[in-house]
Design an enzyme around this catalytic site. Structure first.
Site, mmCIF file in Angstrom:
data_model
loop_
_atom_site.group_PDB
_atom_site.id
_atom_site.type_symbol
_atom_site.label_atom_id
_atom_site.label_comp_id
_atom_site.label_asym_id
_atom_site.label_seq_id
_atom_site.Cartn_x
_atom_site.Cartn_y
_atom_site.Cartn_z
ATOM 1 N N GLU A 65 -9.407 3.971 1.873
ATOM 2 C CA GLU A 65 -8.842 4.181 0.537
ATOM 3 C C GLU A 65 -7.780 3.144 0.179
ATOM 4 O O GLU A 65 -7.572 2.841 -0.996
ATOM 5 C CB GLU A 65 -8.243 5.593 0.444
ATOM 6 C CG GLU A 65 -6.825 5.758 0.994
ATOM 7 C CD GLU A 65 -6.672 5.437 2.477
ATOM 8 O OE1 GLU A 65 -7.687 5.523 3.204
ATOM 9 O OE2 GLU A 65 -5.566 5.083 2.912
ATOM 10 N N ASP A 76 -2.487 10.074 4.006
ATOM 11 C CA ASP A 76 -3.900 9.712 4.069
ATOM 12 C C ASP A 76 -4.641 10.713 4.948
ATOM 13 O O ASP A 76 -4.607 10.638 6.169
ATOM 14 C CB ASP A 76 -4.036 8.292 4.645
ATOM 15 C CG ASP A 76 -5.490 7.864 4.806
ATOM 16 O OD1 ASP A 76 -6.385 8.548 4.250
ATOM 17 O OD2 ASP A 76 -5.723 6.841 5.475
ATOM 18 N N ASP A 84 1.564 5.957 5.897
ATOM 19 C CA ASP A 84 0.590 5.111 5.212
ATOM 20 C C ASP A 84 1.132 4.501 3.912
ATOM 21 O O ASP A 84 0.424 3.829 3.181
ATOM 22 C CB ASP A 84 -0.691 5.915 4.946
ATOM 23 C CG ASP A 84 -1.942 5.057 5.050
ATOM 24 O OD1 ASP A 84 -1.853 3.948 5.613
ATOM 25 O OD2 ASP A 84 -2.996 5.497 4.557
ATOM 26 N N ARG A 87 -7.596 -0.050 0.526
ATOM 27 C CA ARG A 87 -8.120 -1.248 -0.149
ATOM 28 C C ARG A 87 -8.523 -0.936 -1.599
ATOM 29 O O ARG A 87 -8.498 -1.824 -2.440
ATOM 30 C CB ARG A 87 -9.293 -1.812 0.670
ATOM 31 C CG ARG A 87 -10.451 -0.884 0.815
ATOM 32 C CD ARG A 87 -11.408 -1.306 1.922
ATOM 33 N NE ARG A 87 -10.893 -1.032 3.271
ATOM 34 C CZ ARG A 87 -11.553 -1.311 4.389
ATOM 35 N NH1 ARG A 87 -12.735 -1.895 4.336
ATOM 36 N NH2 ARG A 87 -11.032 -1.016 5.569
ATOM 37 N N LYS A 100 0.859 -1.188 0.000
ATOM 38 C CA LYS A 100 0.000 0.000 0.000
ATOM 39 C C LYS A 100 0.892 1.233 0.000
ATOM 40 O O LYS A 100 1.773 1.375 0.849
ATOM 41 C CB LYS A 100 -0.915 -0.003 1.236
ATOM 42 C CG LYS A 100 -1.702 1.304 1.431
ATOM 43 C CD LYS A 100 -2.694 1.224 2.599
ATOM 44 C CE LYS A 100 -3.284 2.598 2.920
ATOM 45 N NZ LYS A 100 -4.231 2.558 4.063
ATOM 46 N N ASP A 150 -12.226 7.183 3.625
ATOM 47 C CA ASP A 150 -11.044 6.896 4.434
ATOM 48 C C ASP A 150 -10.631 5.419 4.349
ATOM 49 O O ASP A 150 -9.565 5.049 4.825
ATOM 50 C CB ASP A 150 -11.299 7.306 5.890
ATOM 51 C CG ASP A 150 -10.020 7.450 6.692
ATOM 52 O OD1 ASP A 150 -8.937 7.423 6.072
ATOM 53 O OD2 ASP A 150 -10.108 7.596 7.923
ATOM 54 N N LYS A 200 -10.062 12.731 8.356
ATOM 55 C CA LYS A 200 -9.617 12.326 9.689
ATOM 56 C C LYS A 200 -9.655 13.565 10.572
ATOM 57 O O LYS A 200 -9.174 14.628 10.180
ATOM 58 C CB LYS A 200 -8.193 11.755 9.628
ATOM 59 C CG LYS A 200 -8.124 10.391 8.953
ATOM 60 C CD LYS A 200 -6.746 9.792 9.032
ATOM 61 C CE LYS A 200 -6.659 8.494 8.263
ATOM 62 N NZ LYS A 200 -7.441 7.399 8.863
HETATM 63 N N1 BES Z 1 -4.354 4.256 6.893
HETATM 64 C C1 BES Z 1 -5.510 3.967 7.640
HETATM 65 C C2 BES Z 1 -5.313 2.853 8.657
HETATM 66 C C3 BES Z 1 -4.417 3.152 9.832
HETATM 67 C C4 BES Z 1 -4.961 3.570 11.020
HETATM 68 C C5 BES Z 1 -3.075 2.921 9.751
HETATM 69 C C6 BES Z 1 -4.142 3.792 12.098
HETATM 70 C C7 BES Z 1 -2.250 3.152 10.835
HETATM 71 C C8 BES Z 1 -2.797 3.586 12.013
HETATM 72 C C9 BES Z 1 -6.631 3.513 6.707
HETATM 73 O O1 BES Z 1 -6.635 4.059 5.434
HETATM 74 C C10 BES Z 1 -7.909 3.918 7.345
HETATM 75 O O2 BES Z 1 -8.156 5.078 7.452
HETATM 76 N N2 BES Z 1 -8.692 2.939 7.761
HETATM 77 C C11 BES Z 1 -9.942 3.171 8.410
HETATM 78 C C12 BES Z 1 -10.937 2.209 7.824
HETATM 79 C C13 BES Z 1 -12.355 2.535 8.199
HETATM 80 C C14 BES Z 1 -12.791 3.805 7.511
HETATM 81 C C15 BES Z 1 -13.223 1.378 7.782
HETATM 82 C C16 BES Z 1 -9.749 2.919 9.895
HETATM 83 O O3 BES Z 1 -9.014 2.000 10.260
HETATM 84 O O4 BES Z 1 -10.314 3.666 10.690
HETATM 85 ZN ZN ZN Z 2 -4.821 4.698 4.748
HETATM 86 MN MN MN Z 3 -7.693 5.930 5.377
#
Ligand code: BES
Ligand code: ZN
Ligand code: MN
Length: 487
Positions: free
Chosen positions: A342, A262, A281, A344, A257, A340, A269
């Site tokens: 993103e 992000d 990220d 995937r 990834k 968010d 966020k």
């Molecule tokens: N990059 C984040 C995941 C992340 C969170 C990495 C904390 C490192 C530390 C990812 O893109 C994300 O925002 N995921 C969301 C998914 C949700 C919207 C289903 C998350 O984990 O809150």
């Molecule tokens: Zn992310």
């Molecule tokens: Mn995200």
């Protein structure tokens, strides 16, 4: 720092400091250590008693040796229960820190063999020294003085030169991954990350293909491009290939990834969500390119593809709206109910691309979900795979490399949560099982190749010193991936 694997017994070694690792069961001085203590007029025993040294993991003590001895100082470090290869990394890291503090130039290292595996022991010790002493001072205006350490002699490990050479190459890849992850989003962005791949390709004769936005459009990568569309910087789909001379024993793909930042997109966020840490990220891409650097130097008889769909997730008038429907390059449609989620979306098109390469296995690495951090805590990555052999191979690479994995279920019924009224699927389910539904989403984009997914959201970064990685970017994944590719 130069490492030497030599047969010399610890009684015969001469230099600045003799560093001895002892497990909790082994602080009584017997055999060679008893003889050494005698030779040093009881200095070793005194050190152990006076500092109440018990061999505990992470502990260490140092003393000066009097008289015209062949060694000036003695370090003892604890290996704790001496069970996992990480106990050796930690012991070696403690030796390195003490030797640096004592301004030593030559160290003689005496450690037991881990798991009857001299090569893995040597690797753990070299990594402990190299990766602990590595300091990232790129963004400081004044540099801290580095370490004075010049030579590390591994006593009783004669014949293990190849293991040393191998681990130094793995360390160079780990350090690249750390530097990419630690660099902020105004330094490492889609353009500069692609340039990094370009200079690696030139330096190590790797094949490089960079798909520009128009190329991605032609391939129908609507999911990746949806994420990229609000950024002022162009997306870069990076595909590096290492090809051995002659027919490869197998072909593999590693997909990372690569979100250089992000923001969350319109599902922005907010405070407390760690937006200021989201330069990490691209940790999956960092591990992927770090592994490429190591593998290009190690030259195994395996063909390896290193792939990342690199972009940043931003907001602007062109941003994806929550609710937009995107079409991925395999024709599947996705309702973006959360911008968010993103990672995937970018991985979907990268996995479709990798699946078409005809490789024997694909492993993806992604800082994918906060849910995985909640599930497994700070130092363990989640592993998902429908292929038991691939999962087993990764778990055993994890044992040797010390990068921790825990296998999680691909619970197909949970995919119900991702059903969309109008599209083939949504990109997020509910809060429950968030790391699992993310893995199930990715699975929709791999049709024929054995595949595994690693959620590295937690171990990519460490705020608390774990004893052998410095705080900050860990370079997680490189040691594991290289071990897997070579096995
Ligand atoms: N990059 C984040 C995941 C992340 C969170 C990495 C904390 C490192 C530390 C990812 O893109 C994300 O925002 N995921 C969301 C998914 C949700 C919207 C289903 C998350 O984990 O809150
Ligand atoms: Zn992310
Ligand atoms: Mn995200």
């Amino acid at each position: 720092m130069k490492f030497n694997a030599i047969e010399t017994a610890l009684l015969d070694w001469s230099g600045d400091v003799l560093a001895i690792a002892l497990s909790e069961e082994n602080v009584e001085l017997t055999g060679e250590l008893a003889k050494l203590d005698e030779k040093l007029a009881g200095t070793l025993k005194e050190l152990i008693e006076e500092t109440e040294f018990e061999g505990k993991l992470g502990s260490g003590a140092v003393t000066r040796v009097g008289g015209g001895s062949a060694v000036r100082k003695i370090i003892v470090v604890g290996l704790g229960k001496a069970a996992r290869s990480n106990d050796w990394r930690r012991g070696a890291a403690t030796m390195a820190r003490l030797a640096k503090q004592e301004k030593c130039q030559t160290v003689g290292v005496s450690v037991p063999v881990w798991n009857d595996d001299a090569a893995s022991t040597v690797r753990a010790v070299v990594e402990g020294f190299e990766l602990t002493l590595h300091q990232d001072t790129r963004f400081k205006s004044e540099n801290d003085k580095g370490s004075s350490l010049e030579t590390v002699d591994l006593l009783g490990f004669g014949g293990q030169d190849e293991a040393i050479d191998k681990s130094l190459k793995i360390c160079s890849g780990t350090i690249l991954a750390r530097e990419l992850v630690a660099a902020p989003a105004n330094v490492i962005d889609p353009v500069t990350l692609a340039e990094t791949a370009q200079s690696m390709a030139t330096e190590y004769s790797l094949d490089l293909e960079i798909l520009e936005k128009e190329d991605c459009e032609k391939l129908g990568m609507g999911a990746f491009l949806g994420v990229a569309q609000a950024s002022d910087l162009p997306p870069k789909f990076v595909h590096l290939t290492y090809k051995p001379q002659g027919t490869p024993r197998k072909k593999l793909a590693i997909v990372g990834k690569g979100l250089t930042f992000d923001s969350g997109g319109l599902n922005l966020k907010t405070g407390g969500s760690g937006i200021e840490t989201m330069k990490m990220d691209m940790g999956g891409a960092g591990a992927t390119f770090g592994a490429a650097k190591a593998i290009a130097q190690l030259k195994p008889d395996v063909e390896v593809h290193f792939i990342s769909a690199v972009t940043e997730n931003m907001i602007s008038g062109r941003a994806m709206h929550p609710g937009d429907i995107l079409t991925a390059s395999n024709g599947k449609t996705i309702e973006v109910n959360n911008t968010d989620a993103e990672g995937r979306l970018t991985l979907a098109d990268a996995l479709v691309f990798a699946d078409k390469l005809g490789v024997d296995a694909i492993v993806d690495l992604a800082t994918l979900t906060g849910a995985c951090v909640v599930a497994l805590g700070n130092s363990i990555a989640g592993l998902w795979s429908p292929d038991d052999d691939l999962a087993k191979a990764l778990l055993s690479a994890s044992e040797r490399s010390g990068e921790k994995l825990w296998q999680m279920p691909l619970e197909d019924p949970y995919f119900e949560l991702m059903k969309s009224l109008h599209a083939d699927m949504k990109n997020t389910g509910s809060r429950a099982g968030g790391a699992i539904t993310a893995a199930l989403f990715l699975k929709q984009f791999v049709e024929k190749t054995p595949w595994a997914h690693l959620d590295i959201a937690a171990p990519v970064w460490t705020d608390k010193d774990n004893g052998y990685d410095n705080t900050g970017a860990t370079g997680f994944g490189v040691r594991l991936l290289v071990d897997w590719v070579l096995s």
